[in-house]
Design an enzyme around this catalytic site. Structure first.
Site, PDB file in Angstrom:
ATOM      1  N   GLU A   1       1.983   8.136   6.989  1.00  0.00           N
ATOM      2  CA  GLU A   1       0.725   8.362   6.263  1.00  0.00           C
ATOM      3  C   GLU A   1      -0.460   8.316   7.230  1.00  0.00           C
ATOM      4  OE1 GLU A   1      -1.782   5.516   3.327  1.00  0.00           O
ATOM      5  OE2 GLU A   1       0.292   5.876   2.725  1.00  0.00           O
TER       6      GLU A   1
ATOM      7  N   LYS B   1       9.346   1.446   3.871  1.00  0.00           N
ATOM      8  CA  LYS B   1       7.961   1.525   3.381  1.00  0.00           C
ATOM      9  C   LYS B   1       6.978   1.455   4.543  1.00  0.00           C
ATOM     10  CE  LYS B   1       4.463   1.364   0.441  1.00  0.00           C
ATOM     11  NZ  LYS B   1       3.300   0.852   1.169  1.00  0.00           N
TER      12      LYS B   1
END
Length: 481
Positions: free
Chosen positions: A191, A184
């Site tokens: 991102e 994650k």
């Protein structure tokens, strides 16, 4: 009634509320709890009204309402808050019960908690949850890791509530210890990189005089081709958005915040010795944006190039920007997967890289068609050392690299900062260079610090040279530079 809930969720901020409503919609009975008990009553009376969600006024009450083996999910701020709740839950739970941390925790903390709770017979899961508020409500990407014995217990819930891509759940078991939270973290770092690349493309187009509507149209075209993704889509929408005063974007202050996960990725890259340069530049770009007052002052005294941003063929150059963005995006993901591979090697995680790409195909912020190509690459070559070596991505960069170089070169000529586009290109050129100037660097280290060097063809044999004739002949073992 005791023992009626399938799972309990602690933390009723918007993400927690939406995840509860998602679980309820999929047929699971959820017990909601919040440190501020009044918030539980408020949630049950409003957002959860008419659902099967139940509440609890204490942790003891919450645990009593759970079916065995009990499953408790935390959606609270990472750090001490997680440890505090675990400490309070331990006396209330029994061997075989499951605690799930769905927040943004540092993966080392998750590994530590796994070890500590294993001694007590409790199962611990650290799960990445991506997709924001909408994802939590309608289907997030979930990345669970920790004690694998917990997976059969939570799999029915997790794979029911997660996003689906091509009919496949965007959730699969990631690995032991902190593997889920590590994946994650890398997702969030990628991102950061994606967003920075898009911002640089926007900056170049803006410098060329394109209006917000023209840029929106361009991003819209890109979103119908190989750059089809959530972030390109929302960029188009942001550029088109108007309020009573016109386009909103140009009135937003150019200072970007960050919650820290991008920084964690950059730090992890340094710790594991992996050149994740693009994400690092994306983090530093946010840091630079925060120096707004200094930048305003510097803009009036620091001179840039005299060359103005202009091109003879705007249509072609806009296509060049698209190719530059796509090529740099490939490098960003290649670097992210390099980091996961090295972390997996050191931590003995058995990561399924194709499976990770599939998990990111839907529900999460970086969801894109592009991830399907990554899944295909790792499905056909599970031991692929670098995405750049996969035929699909190799050919994509071969097609786009002239455009990429043109865009970066012109941005430099025009004085437009493109740290992510340019560092990606430098990495690509460095990775494809058989002989780098590191031989000189190592000679310098040996000159001033006697750090030794290897000769070509004599790998594993270390030599030291007395470069000045006055130094010693003993190699260094302590001083490092």
């Amino acid at each position: 009634m005791s023992g009626q809930a399938d799972i309990a969720l602690i933390g009723l901020a918007v993400m927690g509320q939406n995840l509860i409503l998602n679980m309820d919609e999929k047929g699971f009975v959820v017990c909601a709890y919040n440190r501020t008990v009044a918030k539980v009553k408020e949630f049950l009376a409003n957002e959860a009204k008419g659902t099967n969600v139940i509440g609890a006024d204490s942790l003891k009450d919450m645990v009593s309402k759970l079916k065995s083996p009990r499953k408790v999910m935390l959606l609270v701020k990472g750090g001490s808050a997680v440890d505090d709740f675990i400490q309070q839950l331990v006396p209330l739970l029994s061997a075989g019960d499951v605690i799930i941390d769905g927040g943004n925790s540092e993966y080392q903390d998750t590994s530590r908690r796994c070890d500590e709770l294993a001694k007590l017979g409790l199962l611990y899961v650290g799960s990445g949850v991506s997709g924001g508020e909408e994802g939590a409500r309608h289907g997030p990407s979930l990345m669970p890791g920790g004690h694998e014995a917990a997976w059969p217990l939570i799999q029915p819930i997790f794979q029911a509530i997660c996003a689906k891509a091509d009919g496949e759940p965007c959730c699969e078991w990631v690995g032991d210890g902190g593997a889920g939270h590590f994946v994650k973290m890398v997702h969030n770092g990628i991102e950061y990189g994606d967003m920075q690349l898009i911002c640089e493309a926007y900056h170049i187009m803006q410098s060329l005089g394109l209006s917000a509507d023209q840029m929106a149209d361009e991003f819209g075209k890109w979103n119908s081709a190989e750059l089809d993704s959530f972030l390109i889509e929302i960029t188009r929408d942001i550029l088109k958005y108007k309020d009573g005063k016109g386009h909103l974007l140009e009135r937003i202050r150019d200072t970007a915040g960050q919650k820290g996960t991008g920084k964690w990725t950059a730090i992890a890259a340094l710790q594991y010795g992996v050149p994740v340069t693009l994400i690092g530049e994306a983090v530093f770009s946010r840091c630079l944006s925060a120096l707004k007052d200094e930048r305003v002052q510097a803009s009036s005294v620091l001179k840039g190039p005299s060359t103005k941003a202009e091109v003879a063929n705007l249509t072609k150059f806009l296509d060049d920007i698209k190719h530059a963005l796509y090529c740099a995006k490939i490098v960003s993901y290649a670097q992210g997967f390099m980091l996961m591979r090295e972390a997996a090697r050191e931590n003995k995680w058995r990561l399924n890289y194709g499976g990770i790409a599939l998990m990111w195909r839907g529900g999460c912020i970086i969801r894109s068609v592009f991830l399907g190509n990554i899944k295909d690459a790792y499905t056909s070559q599970p031991q692929l050392s670098n995405l750049l070596l996969d035929d699909f991505f190799k050919k994509a960069i071969e097609r786009g690299q002239d455009s990429w170089r043109e865009v970066v070169a012109n941005a430099f000529r025009w004085g437009i900062p493109v740290p992510a586009l340019s560092t990606a290109l430098s990495f690509y050129d460095g990775y494809r260079t058989a002989k780098l100037p590191a031989n000189l660097l190592q000679a310098q280290r040996d000159y001033f610090g006697a750090h030794t060097y290897e000769l070509l063809g004599q790998e594993g044999q270390f030599h030291h040279t007395n470069w000045t004739g006055t130094g010693g002949n003993v190699s260094a073992s302590t001083y490092q530079a």
